[in-house]
Design a protein around this motif. Structure first.
Motif, mmCIF file in Angstrom:
data_model
loop_
_atom_site.group_PDB
_atom_site.id
_atom_site.type_symbol
_atom_site.label_atom_id
_atom_site.label_comp_id
_atom_site.label_asym_id
_atom_site.label_seq_id
_atom_site.Cartn_x
_atom_site.Cartn_y
_atom_site.Cartn_z
ATOM 1 N N LEU A 27 32.915 40.802 26.296
ATOM 2 C CA LEU A 27 32.787 39.732 27.279
ATOM 3 C C LEU A 27 31.522 38.946 27.022
ATOM 4 C CD1 LEU A 27 33.858 41.576 30.553
ATOM 5 C CD2 LEU A 27 35.068 39.689 29.454
ATOM 6 N N ALA A 28 31.634 37.607 27.095
ATOM 7 C CA ALA A 28 30.474 36.742 26.897
ATOM 8 C C ALA A 28 29.655 36.698 28.180
ATOM 9 C CB ALA A 28 30.928 35.339 26.505
ATOM 10 N N ALA A 29 28.353 36.685 28.029
ATOM 11 C CA ALA A 29 27.467 36.639 29.186
ATOM 12 C C ALA A 29 27.379 35.222 29.735
ATOM 13 C CB ALA A 29 26.071 37.123 28.797
ATOM 14 N N ARG A 35 34.781 32.486 36.250
ATOM 15 C CA ARG A 35 35.272 32.291 34.888
ATOM 16 C C ARG A 35 34.541 33.221 33.921
ATOM 17 N NH1 ARG A 35 38.444 28.176 33.473
ATOM 18 N NH2 ARG A 35 39.058 26.701 35.100
ATOM 19 N N ALA A 36 35.242 33.586 32.850
ATOM 20 C CA ALA A 36 34.641 34.436 31.828
ATOM 21 C C ALA A 36 35.322 34.158 30.496
ATOM 22 C CB ALA A 36 34.785 35.904 32.204
ATOM 23 N N THR A 37 34.605 34.445 29.446
ATOM 24 C CA THR A 37 35.146 34.293 28.092
ATOM 25 C C THR A 37 35.022 35.633 27.375
ATOM 26 O OG1 THR A 37 34.487 31.975 28.017
ATOM 27 C CG2 THR A 37 34.991 33.038 25.924
ATOM 28 N N ARG A 58 40.671 36.752 18.445
ATOM 29 C CA ARG A 58 41.045 35.816 19.511
ATOM 30 C C ARG A 58 39.850 35.498 20.410
ATOM 31 N NH1 ARG A 58 45.770 34.005 17.826
ATOM 32 N NH2 ARG A 58 46.685 33.694 19.893
ATOM 33 N N ARG A 59 39.894 34.297 20.963
ATOM 34 C CA ARG A 59 38.978 33.894 22.029
ATOM 35 C C ARG A 59 39.826 33.719 23.281
ATOM 36 N NH1 ARG A 59 37.156 29.195 24.543
ATOM 37 N NH2 ARG A 59 34.952 29.219 25.132
ATOM 38 N N ILE A 60 39.437 34.402 24.332
ATOM 39 C CA ILE A 60 40.244 34.433 25.550
ATOM 40 C C ILE A 60 39.425 33.886 26.719
ATOM 41 C CG2 ILE A 60 41.589 35.893 27.104
ATOM 42 C CD1 ILE A 60 41.702 37.936 24.763
ATOM 43 N N GLU A 61 39.946 32.876 27.368
ATOM 44 C CA GLU A 61 39.301 32.308 28.553
ATOM 45 C C GLU A 61 39.984 32.883 29.791
ATOM 46 O OE1 GLU A 61 39.288 28.066 28.348
ATOM 47 O OE2 GLU A 61 38.272 28.023 26.400
ATOM 48 N N LEU A 62 39.185 33.470 30.668
ATOM 49 C CA LEU A 62 39.681 34.126 31.865
ATOM 50 C C LEU A 62 39.248 33.363 33.109
ATOM 51 C CD1 LEU A 62 38.615 37.737 30.825
ATOM 52 C CD2 LEU A 62 40.899 36.763 30.637
ATOM 53 N N VAL A 63 40.090 33.384 34.112
ATOM 54 C CA VAL A 63 39.760 32.750 35.386
ATOM 55 C C VAL A 63 40.147 33.716 36.510
ATOM 56 C CG1 VAL A 63 41.991 31.564 35.515
ATOM 57 C CG2 VAL A 63 40.054 30.682 36.815
#
Length: 342
Positions: A27-29, A35-37, A58-63
């Motif tokens: 997980l990106a800080a 939201r999170a990436t 993969r790059r995953i964008e979460l909401v």
């Protein structure tokens, strides 16, 4: 949440996925609280064809939604895209092959019979120990074909198909795919299409016998030799560009170098034809079994750091009883004789 998304991949793509999982999740800080990436590797294994999963970074964008986190967007970050990244997919299967295609492209069922015949032709040369299965990916456009190869579309315009080792599998047992260029493949005759797919199926079957030091004239030549075996065509019909060169007095001085096979290279057609003739020489003079034995000997040899020509010379002497210089002379005699052979 990602585990559930992975389980839903077969339904989303319509492809026969036997295994799918997100691995190495990071997980990106920072970012907004809702939201999170994340970065992750998506490992996918096609049922009946992949011994090991293919890995797609993969790059995953979460909401954050009312029911918890959900995926808003997912995309590849490095390496070639997955076929389903290019659009909705569909598939068709045969006795020994599986064709994966895009919904807005050519019908993958049109490749099934060609693929099954290719597997049979390869098995007749390489035996039952070779994988009796073939996985082909058919894009809708030439540009998409180039994207799967991460290449310039103009460089691949005349290439009807290419075999690639999909990322993530062990080096010696990769998950091979034959990528088919719908435009170049579509311009071929029925015979030409069969030759192309059988050529690529040979690369799949000989993967374990092919090493970094295997000369491309040998690996490409033996693929063409397998594809043209027992086709009933004359050498001039199989090697028309080289035959025209010989008639014009333009003769090669040595066996093709690896650089001669680069996509878009000048004289690439002649390089393939010259390589076919080299392997045809071995099969005609010493027998098909000796050609296969020589190829396997080159792949089995692990002489680290040895000069390639010196290694080839040593193995030619061990398997066929002649050195590289003598073999090259015999091959050049065969090239020159194209103007006379029927």
């Amino acid at each position: 949440m990602l585990a559930e998304r992975a389980r839903g991949l077969p339904e989303r793509t319509g492809l026969p996925v036997a295994e799918a999982a997100y691995r190495n999740l990071v997980l990106a800080a920072g970012g907004a609280p809702d939201r999170a990436t994340a970065a992750a590797d998506l490992a996918v294994r096609i049922a009946g064809y992949d011994d090991h999963p293919v890995v797609y970074p993969r790059r995953i964008e979460l909401v954050r939604a009312a029911g918890g986190w959900r995926v808003e967007r997912e995309e590849g970050t490095s390496g070639p895209p997955a076929l389903w990244d290019l659009g909705a997919t569909r598939s068709a299967s045969g006795a020994h092959c599986l064709v994966l295609g895009l919904a807005d492209g050519p019908d993958p069922a049109g490749l099934v019979a060609v693929g099954d015949r290719a597997v049979a032709a390869v098995g007749a040369v390489w035996g039952d120990a070779r994988p009796g299965r073939l996985l082909l990916e058919l894009t809708a456009t030439e540009a998409q074909f180039a994207r799967l190869l991460e290449g310039d579309p103009t460089a691949w315009a005349d290439m009807a198909a290419v075999t690639v080792a999909a990322p993530g599998a062990p080096v010696r047992t990769p998950a091979d795919r034959v990528l088919v260029n719908p435009e170049a493949y579509g311009r071929l005759s029925e015979f030409g299409r069969q030759v192309v797919v059988t050529h690529e199926a040979t690369h799949v079957a000989t993967r374990a016998d092919t090493r970094a030091w295997t000369p491309l004239w040998l690996s490409e030549g033996i693929a063409d030799w397998t594809a043209y075996r027992d086709c009933g065509r004359t050498p001039q019909q199989i090697a028309p560009e080289l035959t025209r060169d010989v008639a014009a007095g333009k003769l090669p001085a040595e066996l093709p170098a690896d650089r001669d096979f680069a996509a878009g290279a000048t004289g690439i057609a002649q390089a393939y034809e010259q390589s076919w003739l080299a392997c045809e020489l071995i099969a005609r003079r010493y027998g098909p079994q000796r050609l296969v034995a020589f190829y396997r000997a080159v792949g089995a040899d692990d002489g680290p750091g040895e000069d390639r020509d010196r290694r080839t010379d040593r193995l030619l002497r061990g398997e066929l009883g002649i050195g590289l210089a003598e073999f090259t002379r015999l091959w050049l005699d065969g090239v020159t004789a194209l103007k006379d052979r029927g």
